[in-house]
Design a protein around this motif. Structure first.
Motif, PDB file in Angstrom:
ATOM      1  N   ASP A 239       0.674  -1.209  -0.015  1.00  0.00           N
ATOM      2  CA  ASP A 239      -0.032  -0.041  -0.039  1.00  0.00           C
ATOM      3  C   ASP A 239       0.889   1.210   0.076  1.00  0.00           C
ATOM      4  O   ASP A 239       0.201   2.454  -0.372  1.00  0.00           O
ATOM      5  N   MET A 240       2.004   1.105   0.333  1.00  0.00           N
ATOM      6  CA  MET A 240       3.000   2.332   0.478  1.00  0.00           C
ATOM      7  C   MET A 240       3.240   2.907  -0.974  1.00  0.00           C
ATOM      8  O   MET A 240       3.269   4.018  -1.032  1.00  0.00           O
TER       9      MET A 240
ATOM     10  N   ARG B 290       4.015 -15.599   2.007  1.00  0.00           N
ATOM     11  CA  ARG B 290       4.278 -15.369   0.651  1.00  0.00           C
ATOM     12  C   ARG B 290       4.177 -13.725   0.303  1.00  0.00           C
ATOM     13  O   ARG B 290       5.427 -13.483  -0.634  1.00  0.00           O
ATOM     14  N   PHE B 291       3.378 -13.119   0.823  1.00  0.00           N
ATOM     15  CA  PHE B 291       3.424 -11.629   0.634  1.00  0.00           C
ATOM     16  C   PHE B 291       4.403 -10.835   1.284  1.00  0.00           C
ATOM     17  O   PHE B 291       4.823  -9.897   0.594  1.00  0.00           O
ATOM     18  N   VAL B 292       4.788 -11.283   2.675  1.00  0.00           N
ATOM     19  CA  VAL B 292       5.886 -10.767   3.295  1.00  0.00           C
ATOM     20  C   VAL B 292       7.308 -10.720   2.566  1.00  0.00           C
ATOM     21  O   VAL B 292       8.021  -9.962   2.173  1.00  0.00           O
ATOM     22  N   ASP B 293       7.576 -12.020   1.894  1.00  0.00           N
ATOM     23  CA  ASP B 293       8.531 -12.291   1.205  1.00  0.00           C
ATOM     24  C   ASP B 293       8.638 -11.545  -0.137  1.00  0.00           C
ATOM     25  O   ASP B 293       9.519 -10.838  -0.593  1.00  0.00           O
TER      26      ASP B 293
ATOM     27  N   ILE C 158       6.945  -2.939   9.952  1.00  0.00           N
ATOM     28  CA  ILE C 158       5.589  -3.552  10.487  1.00  0.00           C
ATOM     29  C   ILE C 158       4.773  -3.906   9.146  1.00  0.00           C
ATOM     30  O   ILE C 158       4.415  -2.863   8.218  1.00  0.00           O
ATOM     31  N   GLN C 159       4.376  -4.848   9.027  1.00  0.00           N
ATOM     32  CA  GLN C 159       3.506  -5.112   7.945  1.00  0.00           C
ATOM     33  C   GLN C 159       2.115  -5.951   8.094  1.00  0.00           C
ATOM     34  O   GLN C 159       2.431  -6.986   9.330  1.00  0.00           O
ATOM     35  N   ARG C 160       1.009  -5.745   7.777  1.00  0.00           N
ATOM     36  CA  ARG C 160      -0.267  -6.441   8.089  1.00  0.00           C
ATOM     37  C   ARG C 160      -0.551  -6.959   6.778  1.00  0.00           C
ATOM     38  O   ARG C 160      -0.910  -6.147   5.917  1.00  0.00           O
TER      39      ARG C 160
ATOM     40  N   GLU D  40      -0.535  -4.046   3.815  1.00  0.00           N
ATOM     41  CA  GLU D  40      -0.468  -2.766   4.464  1.00  0.00           C
ATOM     42  C   GLU D  40       0.958  -2.715   5.144  1.00  0.00           C
ATOM     43  O   GLU D  40       1.418  -3.559   6.025  1.00  0.00           O
ATOM     44  N   ASP D  41       1.696  -1.906   4.237  1.00  0.00           N
ATOM     45  CA  ASP D  41       3.087  -1.637   4.626  1.00  0.00           C
ATOM     46  C   ASP D  41       3.362  -0.262   4.955  1.00  0.00           C
ATOM     47  O   ASP D  41       4.831   0.173   5.000  1.00  0.00           O
ATOM     48  N   LEU D  42       2.508   0.582   4.920  1.00  0.00           N
ATOM     49  CA  LEU D  42       2.728   2.156   5.355  1.00  0.00           C
ATOM     50  C   LEU D  42       2.636   2.470   6.755  1.00  0.00           C
ATOM     51  O   LEU D  42       3.342   2.768   7.513  1.00  0.00           O
ATOM     52  N   ASN D  43       1.076   2.134   7.198  1.00  0.00           N
ATOM     53  CA  ASN D  43       0.994   2.778   8.459  1.00  0.00           C
ATOM     54  C   ASN D  43      -0.293   1.678   9.102  1.00  0.00           C
ATOM     55  O   ASN D  43      -1.269   2.241   9.531  1.00  0.00           O
ATOM     56  N   PRO D  44       0.035   0.667   9.140  1.00  0.00           N
ATOM     57  CA  PRO D  44      -1.099  -0.486   9.543  1.00  0.00           C
ATOM     58  C   PRO D  44      -1.416  -0.351  10.815  1.00  0.00           C
ATOM     59  O   PRO D  44      -0.543  -0.305  11.812  1.00  0.00           O
TER      60      PRO D  44
END
Length: 268
Positions: free
Chosen positions: A91-92, A204-207, A215-217, A234-238
């Motif tokens: 999302d960032m 899979r998505f974190v990789d 922080i990732q959601r 969500e990798d900007l401000n989850p």
């Protein structure tokens, strides 16, 4: 190393209490770092006085797009350390990742950005249409005949999912999962115990995102077929929903975040 903690304590988030979460988290992080809080509109001007900036519950960027773009440009030009790092692909960077992941065959809700490509989606009676630069369900509509300017909207089949579930990571380490048993009540969450297959899905998505720190959601829904499909990365401000966690899990998260920040500051 002093940190500038970016938050909008007064943002009226539906079903979430941004201010409460960030008051708690900054109180705990002060045990490890000197820090100051600021509103996202003030971040670009204030960040030269700090060793790093941590962006937390700052609200949807579209409400202050020019200020955010200026913040990003200044941070990149000056080499200011920002956490999460500004290299995120989720999302960032906007919603293009939903199209990229669809094209790459990842387990994501199928997405197109042109009504002319509707034939590429499963045929359903209703489609979700939202602005490509949107956030927080702003501008979301449901229709049987999607329309809109190509490249400026996202079109997805409306899925009758069983529930939504979110997986929370610090760096590449899984921390906890929460889910909304009632699809109509997105932010009425409870603790979820993921299966090994669930965690494999989320990882899979974190990789794919390749963020060494942050922080990732991973937000997903349980489709009628039983499989999980990505809703958002969500990798900007989850928002973290820390108030819903058992105390040992919440404390473990704070410890993981402090360790991640120390590592980030040492290697940046």
């Amino acid at each position: 190393m002093p940190l500038l903690y970016v938050t909008d304590l007064a943002y009226p988030a539906r079903g979430r209490r941004y201010g409460d979460e960030d008051i708690f988290l900054t109180a705990r992080l002060r045990e490890h770092f000197p820090l100051a809080l600021c509103h996202p509109l003030d971040a670009a001007a204030l960040m030269p006085g700090f060793d790093a900036v941590i962006v937390r519950n700052s609200g949807p960027v579209l409400h202050y797009q020019q200020a955010y773009d200026a913040f990003r440009a200044t941070a990149l030009a000056t080499g200011t350390r920002v956490y999460n790092p500004l290299t995120g692909r989720g999302d960032m960077a906007g919603k293009q990742y939903l199209l990229d992941l669809t094209a790459a065959g990842y387990p994501v809700i199928p997405t197109v950005d042109d009504p002319a490509d509707l034939h590429l989606l499963p045929r359903v009676s209703s489609y979700a249409v939202k602005p490509k630069q949107g956030a927080d369900s702003i501008g979301l509509t449901f229709t049987a005949e999607p329309s809109g300017p190509a490249g400026e909207i996202l079109i997805q089949p409306r899925i009758d999912f069983a529930y939504e579930v979110s997986f929370y990571f610090v760096d590449d380490a899984f921390q906890y999962a929460l889910y909304a048993p009632d699809p109509e009540r997105r932010w009425e969450l409870t603790v979820y115990e993921p299966t090994p297959a669930d965690l494999e899905f989320a990882r899979r998505f974190v990789d794919w995102n390749t963020l060494a720190h942050g922080i990732q959601r991973v937000d997903a829904c349980r489709a009628p077929s039983g499989e999980l499909l990505l809703v958002e990365l969500e990798d900007l401000n989850p928002y973290l929903s820390l108030e819903l966690l058992p105390e040992p899990v919440r404390e473990s998260f704070v410890t993981a975040l402090a360790g991640s920040l120390r590592s980030f500051l040492a290697t940046a």
